[in-house]
Design a protein around this motif. Structure first.
Motif, PDB file in Angstrom:
ATOM      1  N   PRO A 202       0.840  -1.200   0.000  1.00 10.40           N
ATOM      2  CA  PRO A 202       0.000   0.000   0.000  1.00 10.40           C
ATOM      3  C   PRO A 202       0.872   1.246   0.000  1.00 10.40           C
ATOM      4  O   PRO A 202       2.047   1.203   0.363  1.00 10.40           O
ATOM      5  CB  PRO A 202      -0.779  -0.122   1.311  1.00 10.40           C
ATOM      6  CG  PRO A 202       0.080  -0.954   2.177  1.00 10.40           C
ATOM      7  CD  PRO A 202       0.805  -1.909   1.283  1.00 10.40           C
ATOM      8  N   ARG A 203       0.338   2.333  -0.418  1.00  8.55           N
ATOM      9  CA  ARG A 203       1.109   3.557  -0.540  1.00  8.55           C
ATOM     10  C   ARG A 203       1.351   4.196   0.823  1.00  8.55           C
ATOM     11  O   ARG A 203       0.430   4.427   1.593  1.00  8.55           O
ATOM     12  CB  ARG A 203       0.347   4.537  -1.403  1.00  8.55           C
ATOM     13  CG  ARG A 203       1.107   5.796  -1.685  1.00  8.55           C
ATOM     14  CD  ARG A 203       0.560   6.319  -2.949  1.00  8.55           C
ATOM     15  NE  ARG A 203      -0.005   7.622  -2.795  1.00  8.55           N
ATOM     16  CZ  ARG A 203       0.197   8.566  -3.706  1.00  8.55           C
ATOM     17  NH1 ARG A 203       0.920   8.266  -4.736  1.00  8.55           N
ATOM     18  NH2 ARG A 203      -0.327   9.732  -3.591  1.00  8.55           N
ATOM     19  N   THR A 204       2.623   4.469   1.155  1.00  8.94           N
ATOM     20  CA  THR A 204       2.964   5.123   2.415  1.00  8.94           C
ATOM     21  C   THR A 204       3.631   6.471   2.196  1.00  8.94           C
ATOM     22  O   THR A 204       3.880   7.198   3.153  1.00  8.94           O
ATOM     23  CB  THR A 204       3.913   4.240   3.242  1.00  8.94           C
ATOM     24  OG1 THR A 204       5.063   3.925   2.461  1.00  8.94           O
ATOM     25  CG2 THR A 204       3.225   2.945   3.656  1.00  8.94           C
ATOM     26  N   THR A 205       3.957   6.797   0.925  1.00  7.85           N
ATOM     27  CA  THR A 205       4.652   8.047   0.626  1.00  7.85           C
ATOM     28  C   THR A 205       3.734   8.989  -0.141  1.00  7.85           C
ATOM     29  O   THR A 205       3.222   8.642  -1.201  1.00  7.85           O
ATOM     30  CB  THR A 205       5.911   7.779  -0.222  1.00  7.85           C
ATOM     31  OG1 THR A 205       6.767   6.891   0.489  1.00  7.85           O
ATOM     32  CG2 THR A 205       6.645   9.078  -0.503  1.00  7.85           C
ATOM     33  N   GLY A 243      -6.575  -3.804  10.818  1.00  7.92           N
ATOM     34  CA  GLY A 243      -6.114  -2.811   9.843  1.00  7.92           C
ATOM     35  C   GLY A 243      -4.595  -2.757   9.859  1.00  7.92           C
ATOM     36  O   GLY A 243      -3.933  -3.516  10.569  1.00  7.92           O
ATOM     37  N   PHE A 244      -4.012  -1.840   9.102  1.00  2.91           N
ATOM     38  CA  PHE A 244      -2.559  -1.760   9.011  1.00  2.91           C
ATOM     39  C   PHE A 244      -1.953  -1.161  10.277  1.00  2.91           C
ATOM     40  O   PHE A 244      -2.496  -0.239  10.879  1.00  2.91           O
ATOM     41  CB  PHE A 244      -2.130  -0.910   7.812  1.00  2.91           C
ATOM     42  CG  PHE A 244      -2.359  -1.590   6.492  1.00  2.91           C
ATOM     43  CD1 PHE A 244      -1.831  -2.836   6.237  1.00  2.91           C
ATOM     44  CD2 PHE A 244      -3.109  -0.973   5.505  1.00  2.91           C
ATOM     45  CE1 PHE A 244      -2.046  -3.471   5.025  1.00  2.91           C
ATOM     46  CE2 PHE A 244      -3.330  -1.595   4.280  1.00  2.91           C
ATOM     47  CZ  PHE A 244      -2.793  -2.845   4.048  1.00  2.91           C
ATOM     48  N   LEU A 245      -0.786  -1.717  10.663  1.00  8.93           N
ATOM     49  CA  LEU A 245       0.102  -1.097  11.650  1.00  8.93           C
ATOM     50  C   LEU A 245       1.271  -0.536  10.852  1.00  8.93           C
ATOM     51  O   LEU A 245       1.934  -1.266  10.107  1.00  8.93           O
ATOM     52  CB  LEU A 245       0.602  -2.119  12.663  1.00  8.93           C
ATOM     53  CG  LEU A 245       1.656  -1.613  13.659  1.00  8.93           C
ATOM     54  CD1 LEU A 245       1.022  -0.633  14.649  1.00  8.93           C
ATOM     55  CD2 LEU A 245       2.306  -2.770  14.417  1.00  8.93           C
ATOM     56  N   ALA A 264       2.582   2.847  14.740  1.00  8.41           N
ATOM     57  CA  ALA A 264       1.308   3.510  15.029  1.00  8.41           C
ATOM     58  C   ALA A 264       0.273   3.061  14.005  1.00  8.41           C
ATOM     59  O   ALA A 264       0.604   2.404  13.010  1.00  8.41           O
ATOM     60  CB  ALA A 264       1.472   5.028  14.991  1.00  8.41           C
ATOM     61  N   ASP A 265      -0.984   3.463  14.256  1.00  7.05           N
ATOM     62  CA  ASP A 265      -2.058   3.114  13.320  1.00  7.05           C
ATOM     63  C   ASP A 265      -2.327   4.239  12.330  1.00  7.05           C
ATOM     64  O   ASP A 265      -3.387   4.286  11.705  1.00  7.05           O
ATOM     65  CB  ASP A 265      -3.338   2.770  14.090  1.00  7.05           C
ATOM     66  CG  ASP A 265      -3.821   3.938  14.950  1.00  7.05           C
ATOM     67  OD1 ASP A 265      -3.141   4.994  14.980  1.00  7.05           O
ATOM     68  OD2 ASP A 265      -4.876   3.789  15.592  1.00  7.05           O
ATOM     69  N   HIS A 266      -1.379   5.171  12.199  1.00 10.17           N
ATOM     70  CA  HIS A 266      -1.554   6.313  11.296  1.00 10.17           C
ATOM     71  C   HIS A 266      -0.234   6.638  10.607  1.00 10.17           C
ATOM     72  O   HIS A 266       0.818   6.088  10.962  1.00 10.17           O
ATOM     73  CB  HIS A 266      -2.031   7.543  12.086  1.00 10.17           C
ATOM     74  CG  HIS A 266      -1.087   7.943  13.183  1.00 10.17           C
ATOM     75  ND1 HIS A 266       0.107   8.605  12.943  1.00 10.17           N
ATOM     76  CD2 HIS A 266      -1.161   7.767  14.524  1.00 10.17           C
ATOM     77  CE1 HIS A 266       0.738   8.828  14.081  1.00 10.17           C
ATOM     78  NE2 HIS A 266      -0.008   8.329  15.063  1.00 10.17           N
ATOM     79  N   ARG A 349      -3.256  -5.191  16.246  1.00  2.99           N
ATOM     80  CA  ARG A 349      -2.044  -4.381  16.059  1.00  2.99           C
ATOM     81  C   ARG A 349      -1.051  -4.634  17.186  1.00  2.99           C
ATOM     82  O   ARG A 349       0.156  -4.573  16.975  1.00  2.99           O
ATOM     83  CB  ARG A 349      -2.413  -2.899  16.008  1.00  2.99           C
ATOM     84  CG  ARG A 349      -3.146  -2.485  14.727  1.00  2.99           C
ATOM     85  CD  ARG A 349      -3.269  -0.977  14.640  1.00  2.99           C
ATOM     86  NE  ARG A 349      -3.913  -0.542  13.402  1.00  2.99           N
ATOM     87  CZ  ARG A 349      -5.201  -0.288  13.287  1.00  2.99           C
ATOM     88  NH1 ARG A 349      -5.993  -0.430  14.348  1.00  2.99           N
ATOM     89  NH2 ARG A 349      -5.709   0.111  12.131  1.00  2.99           N
ATOM     90  N   GLU A 350      -1.535  -4.908  18.394  1.00  2.00           N
ATOM     91  CA  GLU A 350      -0.634  -5.144  19.528  1.00  2.00           C
ATOM     92  C   GLU A 350       0.178  -6.420  19.308  1.00  2.00           C
ATOM     93  O   GLU A 350       1.371  -6.470  19.637  1.00  2.00           O
ATOM     94  CB  GLU A 350      -1.438  -5.257  20.827  1.00  2.00           C
ATOM     95  CG  GLU A 350      -0.576  -5.369  22.075  1.00  2.00           C
ATOM     96  CD  GLU A 350       0.372  -4.185  22.254  1.00  2.00           C
ATOM     97  OE1 GLU A 350       1.456  -4.388  22.837  1.00  2.00           O
ATOM     98  OE2 GLU A 350       0.038  -3.066  21.811  1.00  2.00           O
ATOM     99  N   GLU A 351      -0.437  -7.465  18.742  1.00  4.27           N
ATOM    100  CA  GLU A 351       0.306  -8.677  18.410  1.00  4.27           C
ATOM    101  C   GLU A 351       1.423  -8.364  17.421  1.00  4.27           C
ATOM    102  O   GLU A 351       2.557  -8.819  17.579  1.00  4.27           O
ATOM    103  CB  GLU A 351      -0.637  -9.725  17.801  1.00  4.27           C
ATOM    104  CG  GLU A 351      -1.485 -10.484  18.800  1.00  4.27           C
ATOM    105  CD  GLU A 351      -2.278 -11.592  18.125  1.00  4.27           C
ATOM    106  OE1 GLU A 351      -2.088 -11.815  16.906  1.00  4.27           O
ATOM    107  OE2 GLU A 351      -3.095 -12.228  18.812  1.00  4.27           O
ATOM    108  N   ALA A 352       1.091  -7.602  16.398  1.00  8.46           N
ATOM    109  CA  ALA A 352       2.089  -7.246  15.384  1.00  8.46           C
ATOM    110  C   ALA A 352       3.189  -6.382  15.990  1.00  8.46           C
ATOM    111  O   ALA A 352       4.377  -6.560  15.688  1.00  8.46           O
ATOM    112  CB  ALA A 352       1.419  -6.508  14.226  1.00  8.46           C
TER     113      ALA A 352
END
Length: 394
Positions: A202-205, A243-245, A264-266, A349-352
């Motif tokens: 997924p796009r992060t930039t 969702g994504f971490l 983070a989740d953002h 997300r905490e597991e990841a």
């Protein structure tokens, strides 16, 4: 005169994950401290502070749960070891070697003799009597069986992610001299191969902004003579059931160490600032450090640039849409995904977060051999380079 080392400090996120690993991982204080490269006193203090926040009743319940968990883990580990021994025995006897004692002798470097004899149905005393009766010179066939065992042990201990070059390097570090071609052949015959990655990014930039852009000072020259001379930064993602971490990481070009990270989740600038602050607190880089990242809005933001300027760090940026301008960071994230993330499905997300912390701080920085630093770990590379720097400054 030797250079005086600066006291390191750690972020709250690092402390929380370190204490969680100590309390939930079933390992001792000194073992966890060694894994993370920190002092036992430091880790003990963090644990005390963490436990002071909970009640005695909750602590007792947690210890009881941990004791039961550890008992079950030991039982599972015992059963897994017995299954592994039986699997090896089946392959061993198919090769025409019919004595149980020969099998025990071939595998005793990987398992306790008593365990091997129990599973194989052999007598411990009978095995040692047999061992004293045979010639001391090991046959080539026995040597190859023993080497297969060593290869299998290394491959399993390193999460089944090593190919023949790193397995060969581990054997050499243990004083076992075998050709790389022989190791490659045996791994192929044993069906052992490094994991291959899956591509879904997924796009992060987001470089569509009017913020200041720094020049590309590296121009794909990914070298550094000493630690904290060049840092590379980037963002990636870990899929979870929630969702994504998102993971921001900073890599030292000289040692290949991940010196700072934040999750983070953002994708706000605070994510990247957290990783930068961790790296600065841990290593206190001297003025003149070059920080290289992409043109994303997080790295071009005023708060991020302010942290760089406050610590006399020079900013560098890749060309727009050119991931090869930051190839070593792409390589790290590819290894993380291939060797760990793609092998597990995270519910939360905490597991990841816990798994990524363990991968970076324990495996990548202190166990994984990196070809770019002579098949050493990043921690070994830093210790060696800092020792050289201190001697030259004396």
């Amino acid at each position: 005169m030797a250079e005086r080392r600066t006291r390191r400090s750690f972020t709250r996120e690092f402390k929380a994950q370190a204490v969680k690993r100590l309390l939930d991982g079933g390992k001792g204080l000194s073992e966890v401290a060694t894994e993370l490269g920190i002092g036992t006193g430091q880790l003990s203090q963090w644990r005390t502070e963490h436990l002071a926040a909970g009640s005695a009743e909750a602590l007792a319940a947690r210890k009881a749960d941990q004791a039961e968990t550890q008992r079950l883990k030991r039982e599972v580990k015992r059963l897994e070891e017995e299954v592994e021994i039986l699997r090896k025995a089946a392959a061993f006897f198919q090769g025409g070697r019919v004595t149980k004692f020969a099998f025990v002798s071939a595998e005793r470097a990987n398992h306790a003799v008593a365990t091997l004899c129990r599973v194989a149905g052999a007598s411990v005393s009978g095995f040692y009597a047999w061992l004293r009766a045979i010639p001391a010179v090991q046959t080539r066939a026995e040597a190859e069986v023993e080497l297969r065992g060593q290869i299998g042990r290394i491959f399993t201990a390193r999460r089944r992610v090593y190919g023949s070059p790193r397995v060969h390097a581990e054997l050499c570090r243990g004083g076992l001299r075998h050709s790389r071609r022989r190791v490659e052949r045996l791994m192929r015959e044993m069906g052992l191969s490094a994991l291959r990655g899956r591509r879904r990014t997924p796009r992060t930039t987001d470089s569509r902004h009017e913020l200041p852009i720094a020049s590309n000072l590296l121009a794909r020259t990914f070298t550094a003579e000493r630690p904290d001379q060049v840092w590379l930064a980037d963002i990636s993602y870990i899929p979870t059931g929630e969702g994504f971490l998102y993971l921001a990481a900073i890599k030292d070009m000289a040692t290949r160490e991940i010196v700072g990270w934040s999750m983070a989740d953002h994708l706000k600038s605070e994510l990247c600032i957290g990783a930068l602050v961790m790296a600065i607190q841990r290593h206190r880089p001297p003025p003149g450090l070059v920080h290289h990242g992409d043109r994303g809005v997080q790295y071009a933001s005023e708060p991020y640039r302010a942290v760089l300027e406050r610590h006399c760090i020079t900013q560098s940026m890749s060309r727009r849409g050119n991931c090869l301008d930051n190839a070593p960071m792409e390589s790290f994230f590819a290894s993380l995904k291939t060797e760990h993330v793609h092998q597990v499905s995270y519910r939360t997300r905490e597991e990841a977060r816990t798994a990524v912390f363990e991968y970076i701080e324990v495996f990548h920085n202190r166990q994984r051999l990196h070809s770019g630093v002579g098949y050493r770990t990043p921690a070994e590379a830093r210790a060696s380079m800092e020792g050289i720097t201190m001697r030259s400054a004396a």
